[in-house]
Design an enzyme around this catalytic site. Structure first.
Site, mmCIF file in Angstrom:
data_model
loop_
_atom_site.group_PDB
_atom_site.id
_atom_site.type_symbol
_atom_site.label_atom_id
_atom_site.label_comp_id
_atom_site.label_asym_id
_atom_site.label_seq_id
_atom_site.Cartn_x
_atom_site.Cartn_y
_atom_site.Cartn_z
ATOM 1 N N CYS A 138 0.814 -1.222 0.000
ATOM 2 C CA CYS A 138 0.000 0.000 0.000
ATOM 3 C C CYS A 138 0.850 1.276 0.000
ATOM 4 O O CYS A 138 0.527 2.241 -0.705
ATOM 5 C CB CYS A 138 -0.989 0.003 1.155
ATOM 6 N N ASP A 141 -7.399 5.531 -1.984
ATOM 7 C CA ASP A 141 -7.145 4.314 -1.216
ATOM 8 C C ASP A 141 -6.609 3.210 -2.131
ATOM 9 O O ASP A 141 -7.294 2.783 -3.064
ATOM 10 C CB ASP A 141 -8.456 3.864 -0.563
ATOM 11 N N HIS A 189 -6.178 0.108 -1.405
ATOM 12 C CA HIS A 189 -6.548 -1.223 -0.923
ATOM 13 C C HIS A 189 -7.677 -1.863 -1.723
ATOM 14 O O HIS A 189 -8.686 -2.323 -1.191
ATOM 15 C CB HIS A 189 -6.914 -1.152 0.560
#
Length: 350
Positions: free
Chosen positions: A79, A258, A260
């Site tokens: 990430c 994000d 993810h």
């Protein structure tokens, strides 16, 4: 001053949409303006348009094995590497297309300047800014094993190493120990008589377990600067790429992309994704927000300067920011002397 240190970003997979500290897919307050990388927007359409024009890098699966025998997916560990890709992609967009650039589906890939940027991030060893190159550079230069998490400082150092040749059209400097040296940064922009734009990344630690409330205003000032290219950081256990904020009556909310989400790699053994599909996979209109006070206190903020003059103007602006979480000094040796004498914020600007 609290020294910049690395924080762990172990990714988790839980759905955080029910968390009262986060909002996804809408504005915290539809009646308040949003500041996004130096621009202010009042209309949702403009906010979404600008947000969606940023490049969004996420986990990928089924890419070429890193180093020939390593992972074929960065799910669960990459990430911060993807956040690093996003901050450097923003620099490329600024330099080659300008801050006013707006991404348009299908039409975007007709612009060669844009497609050349995307090619730098394909998941192959030959792509200069690929997950493979970042992971392997981290292994050799920062002693981070492939598949191991990066903190924001490690990511900053890897970006500095990868851009050392300045073949991308700019270099990267990392301010260590929360001190920005005017002399050193200016010299790197001048680049021995061959002036080159410079990305300045400042790793910071803004508290112990969470961000200290005195640093929320400086974060807003950073994101409102026209020189800002975003913040690599996150909430505990997850790294994100922060690009803006909204101030409501009760809270300061930070806007982020994000990483993810796990998508198919555009280049894999059994599948070569059409370029138009690859492009679409690099943009999202899902607005993600977190309360500023819920951030992990370890982060790194980035700025880009085309000239020494721009950099000097920025230093004069930040000197007036209350509770500035880093020092700005004429020379590094001045900072050392100030630290010895016990100065909390060694600031010396002419």
């Amino acid at each position: 001053m609290i020294p910049a240190v690395m924080s762990r970003f172990f990714p988790s997979s839980g759905d955080q949409s029910g968390d009262i500290n986060e909002i996804q897919g809408e504005l915290p307050d539809k009646n308040k303006k949003v500041t996004l990388l130096g621009k202010e927007h009042a209309e949702l359409e403009r906010i979404t348009e600008d947000f969606q024009s940023r490049l969004w890098f996420t986990y990928r699966r089924n890419f070429a094995s890193i180093g020939g025998s390593g992972p074929t997916s960065d799910q669960g560990w990459g990430c911060m590497l993807r956040a690093g890709q996003m901050i450097i992609a923003e620099c490329l967009l600024r330099q080659r297309l300008g801050r006013e650039y707006v991404w348009r589906d299908k039409a975007a890939i007709e612009d060669e300047r844009y497609t050349e940027i995307l090619e730098l991030f394909r998941d192959t060893h030959s792509a200069e800014l690929s997950i493979q190159q970042i992971a392997l550079t981290g292994a050799t230069a920062e002693k981070r094993a492939v598949g191991e998490w990066f903190g924001p400082n490690t990511m900053a150092q890897v970006l500095k190493r990868i851009t050392k040749s300045r073949s991308l059209g700019f270099g990267v400097a990392v301010a260590m120990d929360s001190v920005v040296s005017i002399e050193d940064v200016s010299a790197q922009i001048v680049n021995q008589g061959n002036p080159t734009p410079l990305v300045l990344i400042i790793p910071l630690r803004l508290g112990l377990n969470n961000v200290n409330e005195i640093y929320v205003n400086p974060l807003k000032v950073f994101l409102a600067s026209k020189y800002c290219v975003g913040i690599m950081g996150g909430k505990p256990n997850q790294a994100h790429y922060f690009v803006g904020y909204q101030e409501t009556d009760e809270e300061t909310w930070l806007l982020y992309l994000d990483p993810h989400t796990t998508q198919q790699s555009p280049v894999s053994v059994n599948n070569h994704m059409p370029f138009e599909e690859f492009d679409k996979s690099l943009h999202t209109d899902k607005l993600c927000w977190i309360k500023a006070l819920k951030l992990d206190p370890s982060l790194a903020v980035g700025f880009i300067f085309n000239t020494v003059e721009e950099f000097i103007l920025w230093t004069k602006d930040v000197k007036d920011v209350p509770d500035l979480p880093f020092g700005v000094v004429d020379q590094v040796r001045v900072a050392i002397l100030d630290k010895i004498s016990g100065s909390r914020h060694p600031i010396s600007i002419q």
